[in-house]
Design an enzyme around this catalytic site. Structure first.
Site, mmCIF file in Angstrom:
data_model
loop_
_atom_site.group_PDB
_atom_site.id
_atom_site.type_symbol
_atom_site.label_atom_id
_atom_site.label_comp_id
_atom_site.label_asym_id
_atom_site.label_seq_id
_atom_site.Cartn_x
_atom_site.Cartn_y
_atom_site.Cartn_z
ATOM 1 N N HIS A 1 20.457 -4.621 21.462
ATOM 2 C CA HIS A 1 19.567 -5.762 21.721
ATOM 3 C C HIS A 1 18.593 -6.000 20.555
ATOM 4 C CE1 HIS A 1 17.756 -8.016 25.402
ATOM 5 N NE2 HIS A 1 17.560 -8.711 24.299
ATOM 6 N N TYR B 1 16.965 -7.386 31.198
ATOM 7 C CA TYR B 1 16.682 -8.539 32.074
ATOM 8 C C TYR B 1 16.651 -8.128 33.549
ATOM 9 C CZ TYR B 1 18.127 -11.234 27.903
ATOM 10 O OH TYR B 1 18.280 -11.739 26.627
ATOM 11 N N ASP C 1 25.219 -14.703 29.698
ATOM 12 C CA ASP C 1 24.551 -13.787 28.772
ATOM 13 C C ASP C 1 23.415 -13.072 29.502
ATOM 14 O OD1 ASP C 1 24.131 -13.185 25.650
ATOM 15 O OD2 ASP C 1 22.178 -13.355 26.611
HETATM 16 P P1 NDP Z 1 15.820 -21.557 26.118
HETATM 17 O O1 NDP Z 1 15.598 -22.094 24.740
HETATM 18 O O2 NDP Z 1 17.190 -21.546 26.684
HETATM 19 O O3 NDP Z 1 14.827 -22.354 27.080
HETATM 20 C C1 NDP Z 1 14.667 -22.054 28.444
HETATM 21 C C2 NDP Z 1 13.496 -22.871 28.983
HETATM 22 O O4 NDP Z 1 13.751 -24.265 28.795
HETATM 23 C C3 NDP Z 1 13.232 -22.656 30.454
HETATM 24 O O5 NDP Z 1 11.823 -22.708 30.618
HETATM 25 C C4 NDP Z 1 13.894 -23.859 31.113
HETATM 26 O O6 NDP Z 1 13.163 -24.217 32.279
HETATM 27 C C5 NDP Z 1 13.750 -24.919 30.058
HETATM 28 N N1 NDP Z 1 14.889 -25.855 30.022
HETATM 29 C C6 NDP Z 1 16.206 -25.537 30.037
HETATM 30 N N2 NDP Z 1 16.970 -26.633 29.965
HETATM 31 C C7 NDP Z 1 16.120 -27.675 29.906
HETATM 32 C C8 NDP Z 1 16.317 -29.085 29.840
HETATM 33 N N3 NDP Z 1 17.540 -29.609 29.826
HETATM 34 N N4 NDP Z 1 15.203 -29.879 29.785
HETATM 35 C C9 NDP Z 1 13.964 -29.344 29.805
HETATM 36 N N5 NDP Z 1 13.724 -28.014 29.867
HETATM 37 C C10 NDP Z 1 14.792 -27.202 29.927
HETATM 38 O O7 NDP Z 1 15.171 -20.097 26.142
HETATM 39 P P2 NDP Z 1 15.607 -18.611 26.439
HETATM 40 O O8 NDP Z 1 14.596 -17.779 25.765
HETATM 41 O O9 NDP Z 1 15.853 -18.360 27.856
HETATM 42 O O10 NDP Z 1 16.989 -18.431 25.634
HETATM 43 C C11 NDP Z 1 18.264 -18.641 26.200
HETATM 44 C C12 NDP Z 1 19.011 -17.335 26.368
HETATM 45 O O11 NDP Z 1 19.089 -16.629 25.123
HETATM 46 C C13 NDP Z 1 18.305 -16.322 27.298
HETATM 47 O O12 NDP Z 1 18.416 -16.653 28.657
HETATM 48 C C14 NDP Z 1 19.002 -15.055 26.904
HETATM 49 O O13 NDP Z 1 20.292 -15.011 27.485
HETATM 50 C C15 NDP Z 1 19.083 -15.226 25.379
HETATM 51 N N6 NDP Z 1 17.945 -14.594 24.693
HETATM 52 C C16 NDP Z 1 18.195 -13.471 23.943
HETATM 53 C C17 NDP Z 1 17.199 -12.828 23.273
HETATM 54 C C18 NDP Z 1 17.536 -11.631 22.457
HETATM 55 O O14 NDP Z 1 16.607 -10.932 21.998
HETATM 56 N N7 NDP Z 1 18.784 -11.325 22.238
HETATM 57 C C19 NDP Z 1 15.790 -13.271 23.347
HETATM 58 C C20 NDP Z 1 15.603 -14.486 24.127
HETATM 59 C C21 NDP Z 1 16.672 -15.106 24.755
HETATM 60 P P3 NDP Z 1 13.695 -24.007 33.814
HETATM 61 O O15 NDP Z 1 14.387 -22.680 33.897
HETATM 62 O O16 NDP Z 1 12.393 -24.021 34.587
HETATM 63 O O17 NDP Z 1 14.566 -25.176 34.125
#
Ligand code: NDP
Length: 280
Positions: free
Chosen positions: A107, A49, A44
């Site tokens: 978006h 991004y 995704d």
């Molecule tokens: P998430 O809820 O997926 O959380 C990501 C964070 O959690 C990062 O800081 C990561 O750290 C940490 N993390 C991931 N896995 C673990 C784990 N197993 N244990 C502990 N910490 C963990 O947040 P996102 O906002 O990134 O959402 C996911 C996806 O949704 C985005 O990447 C995007 O594709 C989509 N999205 C879409 C939006 C929209 O407006 N359409 C808005 C926001 C997100 P680290 O990377 O340091 O490991």
């Protein structure tokens, strides 16, 4: 084995994917390559991004057939006018280096910009679907009123609506509208960017089933029927977040997590009715 969900246009989407929001361009090839190595087959991304090129490079570099990977991108907030949207979509395909995307989304609805007109933007996406360059089209951050307007003024029902959902923001009204109208919900920030992982109830449930807090929260989404794509730049977490299909949460565990819903107070991102950010 990752389950697939059938969309209202007959295509299917893997229920678990890998999100690349906030993965810097220079880190993206590594991160997506590792995710593909772990087994993820759904990525995704979005124009905003700024890592579409690296997503395409990683998929090609992995030697995985294009048809085996489900790729989503999303329209930049600055390009809602039809001519701009067409040019931006051409750039998405050029950046990815693919002839089609599996899914292309508006978006944000941006109801306070473009004279509130997201309908002509949606009609532009309908043309991408007709010409086959977007297999499926959908929306993101649409509230019920926005979906109702599309239902009246446009021909195509969005295949998905990608919205903020996690235990602190269950977003069940928008999800229920989707369920009633054939729109699959994709849950963004499924672990609230880590914000729900220290919750005592989440930790309790994790302890009971012998899994990590992230795994039980992601499993909660899966059992609610939503699509998720947690983001992590950390390979061990990629594996952790992928291991969701060899255990189940029972009814009381599901209910305990669902009771964490704080409604609007649980929202971590902006409210779609007010969000009007247009990056450069
Ligand atoms: P998430 O809820 O997926 O959380 C990501 C964070 O959690 C990062 O800081 C990561 O750290 C940490 N993390 C991931 N896995 C673990 C784990 N197993 N244990 C502990 N910490 C963990 O947040 P996102 O906002 O990134 O959402 C996911 C996806 O949704 C985005 O990447 C995007 O594709 C989509 N999205 C879409 C939006 C929209 O407006 N359409 C808005 C926001 C997100 P680290 O990377 O340091 O490991």
């Amino acid at each position: 084995m990752i389950p697939s969900i059938e969309l209202n246009d007959g295509y299917t989407i893997p229920q678990l994917g890998f999100g690349v929001f906030q993965i810097r361009a220079e880190e993206t090839v590594r991160a997506v390559s590792e995710a593909l190595e772990v087994g993820y087959r759904h990525i995704d991304t979005a124009q905003m991004y700024r890592n579409e090129r690296q997503v395409g490079e990683a998929i090609r570099g992995a030697g995985v057939p294009r048809g085996d990977v489900y790729v989503t991108s999303k329209l930049h907030n600055g390009f809602h006018r039809p001519d701009d949207a067409r040019r931006a979509f051409d750039r998405t395909l050029a950046n990815l280096g693919f002839e089609y995307v599996d899914l292309f989304l508006i978006h944000w609805p941006l109801p306070s910009l473009y004279d509130g007109d997201f309908v002509s933007t949606w009609q532009t996406l309908e043309a991408f679907k007709r010409d086959g360059r977007a297999r499926s089209i959908g929306v993101s951050n649409f509230e019920v009123a926005h979906l109702e307007r599309l239902a009246v003024e446009a021909d195509t029902v969005p295949a998905v609506n990608q919205i903020e959902v996690h235990p602190y923001l269950a977003n069940d009204d928008v999800r229920a509208y989707g369920r009633g109208h054939g729109i699959v919900t994709e849950a963004w920030s499924p672990i609230a960017q880590g914000g729900v992982l220290g919750d005592p109830t989440v930790r309790d449930v994790a302890g009971q089933v012998g899994r990590t807090p992230a795994q039980v929260v992601l499993r909660w989404h899966i059992q609610r029927g939503d699509v998720v794509f947690p983001k992590t730049a950390t390979p061990s977490r990629m594996r952790e977040n992928f291991a969701l299909f060899d255990f189940e949460l029972d009814g009381p565990a599901m209910e305990a997590l669902s009771r964490l819903d704080r409604g609007e107070a649980g929202r971590t991102g902006p409210h779609p009715d007010r969000f009007d950010y247009v990056p450069d």
